[in-house]
Structure formats: C-alpha cells, structure tokens
Write a protein that holds these residues in place. Structure first.
Motif, PDB file in Angstrom:
ATOM      1  N   ASP A  84       1.170  -1.335   0.123  1.00 11.80           N
ATOM      2  CA  ASP A  84      -0.094   0.474   0.234  1.00 11.80           C
ATOM      3  C   ASP A  84       0.912   1.385  -0.216  1.00 11.80           C
ATOM      4  O   ASP A  84       2.020   0.964   0.178  1.00 11.80           O
ATOM      5  N   CYS A  85       0.637   2.457  -0.497  1.00 12.76           N
ATOM      6  CA  CYS A  85       0.788   3.848  -0.571  1.00 12.76           C
ATOM      7  C   CYS A  85       0.239   4.699   0.572  1.00 12.76           C
ATOM      8  O   CYS A  85      -1.017   4.731  -0.140  1.00 12.76           O
ATOM      9  N   LYS A  86       0.604   5.224   0.418  1.00 13.84           N
ATOM     10  CA  LYS A  86       0.324   6.221   1.759  1.00 13.84           C
ATOM     11  C   LYS A  86       1.511   7.631   0.991  1.00 13.84           C
ATOM     12  O   LYS A  86       2.556   7.616   2.027  1.00 13.84           O
ATOM     13  N   ILE A  87       0.628   8.733   0.589  1.00 10.15           N
ATOM     14  CA  ILE A  87       1.810  10.635   0.464  1.00 10.15           C
ATOM     15  C   ILE A  87       1.307  11.298   1.486  1.00 10.15           C
ATOM     16  O   ILE A  87       0.322  11.757   2.003  1.00 10.15           O
ATOM     17  N   ASN A  88       1.996  11.898   2.685  1.00 11.50           N
ATOM     18  CA  ASN A  88       2.532  13.230   2.701  1.00 11.50           C
ATOM     19  C   ASN A  88       2.748  13.806   2.003  1.00 11.50           C
ATOM     20  O   ASN A  88       3.679  13.843   2.120  1.00 11.50           O
ATOM     21  N   LEU A  89       0.968  14.771   2.197  1.00 14.41           N
ATOM     22  CA  LEU A  89       1.983  16.350   1.173  1.00 14.41           C
ATOM     23  C   LEU A  89       2.043  16.916   2.323  1.00 14.41           C
ATOM     24  O   LEU A  89       1.396  17.382   3.170  1.00 14.41           O
ATOM     25  N   THR A  90       3.091  17.995   2.322  1.00 15.01           N
ATOM     26  CA  THR A  90       3.997  18.785   2.618  1.00 15.01           C
ATOM     27  C   THR A  90       4.401  20.164   2.305  1.00 15.01           C
ATOM     28  O   THR A  90       4.762  19.621   0.851  1.00 15.01           O
ATOM     29  N   PHE A  91       4.221  20.479   3.004  1.00 13.71           N
ATOM     30  CA  PHE A  91       5.188  22.418   2.591  1.00 13.71           C
ATOM     31  C   PHE A  91       6.136  23.052   3.271  1.00 13.71           C
ATOM     32  O   PHE A  91       6.419  24.081   3.242  1.00 13.71           O
ATOM     33  N   GLU A  92       6.723  21.984   4.169  1.00 14.86           N
ATOM     34  CA  GLU A  92       7.523  22.101   4.820  1.00 14.86           C
ATOM     35  C   GLU A  92       9.135  21.475   4.710  1.00 14.86           C
ATOM     36  O   GLU A  92       8.601  20.277   4.593  1.00 14.86           O
ATOM     37  N   PRO A  93      10.029  21.668   4.477  1.00 21.27           N
ATOM     38  CA  PRO A  93      10.248  22.919   3.934  1.00 21.27           C
ATOM     39  C   PRO A  93      10.095  23.240   2.365  1.00 21.27           C
ATOM     40  O   PRO A  93       9.499  22.625   1.714  1.00 21.27           O
ATOM     41  N   PRO A  94       9.775  24.486   3.015  1.00 17.84           N
ATOM     42  CA  PRO A  94       8.678  25.480   0.920  1.00 17.84           C
ATOM     43  C   PRO A  94      10.134  24.806  -0.031  1.00 17.84           C
ATOM     44  O   PRO A  94      11.155  24.925   0.308  1.00 17.84           O
ATOM     45  N   TRP A  95       9.641  24.012  -0.753  1.00 18.88           N
ATOM     46  CA  TRP A  95      10.026  24.267  -2.581  1.00 18.88           C
ATOM     47  C   TRP A  95      10.554  25.055  -2.890  1.00 18.88           C
ATOM     48  O   TRP A  95      10.160  26.104  -3.354  1.00 18.88           O
ATOM     49  N   THR A  96      12.601  24.788  -3.347  1.00 20.81           N
ATOM     50  CA  THR A  96      12.877  25.571  -4.345  1.00 20.81           C
ATOM     51  C   THR A  96      14.047  25.577  -4.728  1.00 20.81           C
ATOM     52  O   THR A  96      14.018  23.869  -5.477  1.00 20.81           O
ATOM     53  N   ILE A  97      13.792  26.135  -6.290  1.00 23.65           N
ATOM     54  CA  ILE A  97      14.919  25.263  -7.188  1.00 23.65           C
ATOM     55  C   ILE A  97      15.872  25.127  -6.320  1.00 23.65           C
ATOM     56  O   ILE A  97      16.428  23.781  -7.156  1.00 23.65           O
ATOM     57  N   GLU A  98      16.431  25.356  -5.682  1.00 23.32           N
ATOM     58  CA  GLU A  98      17.960  24.585  -4.944  1.00 23.32           C
ATOM     59  C   GLU A  98      17.899  23.209  -4.548  1.00 23.32           C
ATOM     60  O   GLU A  98      18.742  22.663  -4.479  1.00 23.32           O
ATOM     61  N   MET A  99      16.411  22.573  -4.333  1.00 25.70           N
ATOM     62  CA  MET A  99      16.083  21.288  -4.252  1.00 25.70           C
ATOM     63  C   MET A  99      16.573  20.687  -5.062  1.00 25.70           C
ATOM     64  O   MET A  99      16.801  19.208  -5.331  1.00 25.70           O
ATOM     65  N   MET A 100      15.924  20.916  -6.481  1.00 31.56           N
ATOM     66  CA  MET A 100      16.281  20.432  -7.918  1.00 31.56           C
ATOM     67  C   MET A 100      17.789  19.577  -7.834  1.00 31.56           C
ATOM     68  O   MET A 100      19.267  20.635  -7.792  1.00 31.56           O
ATOM     69  N   SER A 101      18.210  18.255  -8.786  1.00 33.15           N
ATOM     70  CA  SER A 101      19.176  18.168  -8.939  1.00 33.15           C
ATOM     71  C   SER A 101      20.477  18.523 -10.131  1.00 33.15           C
ATOM     72  O   SER A 101      19.421  19.651 -10.779  1.00 33.15           O
ATOM     73  N   ARG A 102      21.213  18.586 -10.285  1.00 31.24           N
ATOM     74  CA  ARG A 102      21.947  19.179 -10.792  1.00 31.24           C
ATOM     75  C   ARG A 102      21.597  18.696 -12.594  1.00 31.24           C
ATOM     76  O   ARG A 102      21.072  19.759 -14.072  1.00 31.24           O
TER      77      ARG A 102
END
Length: 112
Positions: A84-102
C-alpha cells in the motif's frame, strides 16, 4: 537521487527501489521526474509493506495534485514488496529551485 532529500537515515534496499521507481514519475508541466525536481522528501516502508512518501509540490494549489497522487500510488504499489502507499503532502520546508538535482537544473536551463 535529488540533492534535496530530507531523509535522516539511510534507505533500505526496498526504499531505494521505491525511489528508483519514483524517478519514473514525471511532472507533465516540467517534463522532469519528481525525484530530480526535489519534490520527494522521504520514503519509508514498514514491515507490513506500507510505503509512506513524504513530498511537496512546486506550488500550493497545483492543478496536477490528483494526477500526481494517482501516478505515485500506482508506481509505488508496482514495486515488489509494497502492499500500500500513503502520501504525506507537506509544504515544509517550502520547495525551491535549489532542491532540484544538477541534472534538472541543466535540463530546465537553470545552470547559470
């Protein structure tokens, strides 16, 4: 994997399989997978085979929330050993472009 993963523990082999599978879930607006976009913060699989995916979206009120939820659930449940799969949607920490891979930054022209 994405540079922004918030996990504080090493992933188990099964959790690594889930992350690999999630790298096939593509944000249709950006054309890149959720892992490289840095939207997957954590995955945890318990002894019963429940996989909890902690993730965010690029913006609150994203119109693709239902689509992504369904695609993530289908993808995760397709991994052997996941029941089974449960998804925890959060906005902490807020997403920023720095979170993307190179890779994602280069693909989107943000490498400068």
């Amino acid at each position: 994997m994405a540079e922004a993963a918030e996990q504080s523990r090493p992933y188990s082999p099964l959790e690594n399989q889930v992350m690999t599978a999630l790298s096939g879930v593509v944000d249709p607006e950006l054309g890149l997978d959720l892992v490289n976009l840095g939207l997957i913060y954590d995955v945890a699989v318990d002894a019963a085979g429940l996989c909890t995916v902690t993730m965010t979206l690029t913006t609150m009120g994203c119109p693709l929330t239902d689509y992504l939820h369904d695609d993530i659930t289908k993808t995760v449940k397709g991994v052997a050993g996941i029941n089974d799969c449960k998804i925890n949607l959060t906005f902490e920490p807020p997403w920023t472009i720095e979170m993307m891979s190179r890779y994602a930054k280069v693909a989107l022209g943000l490498h400068g």
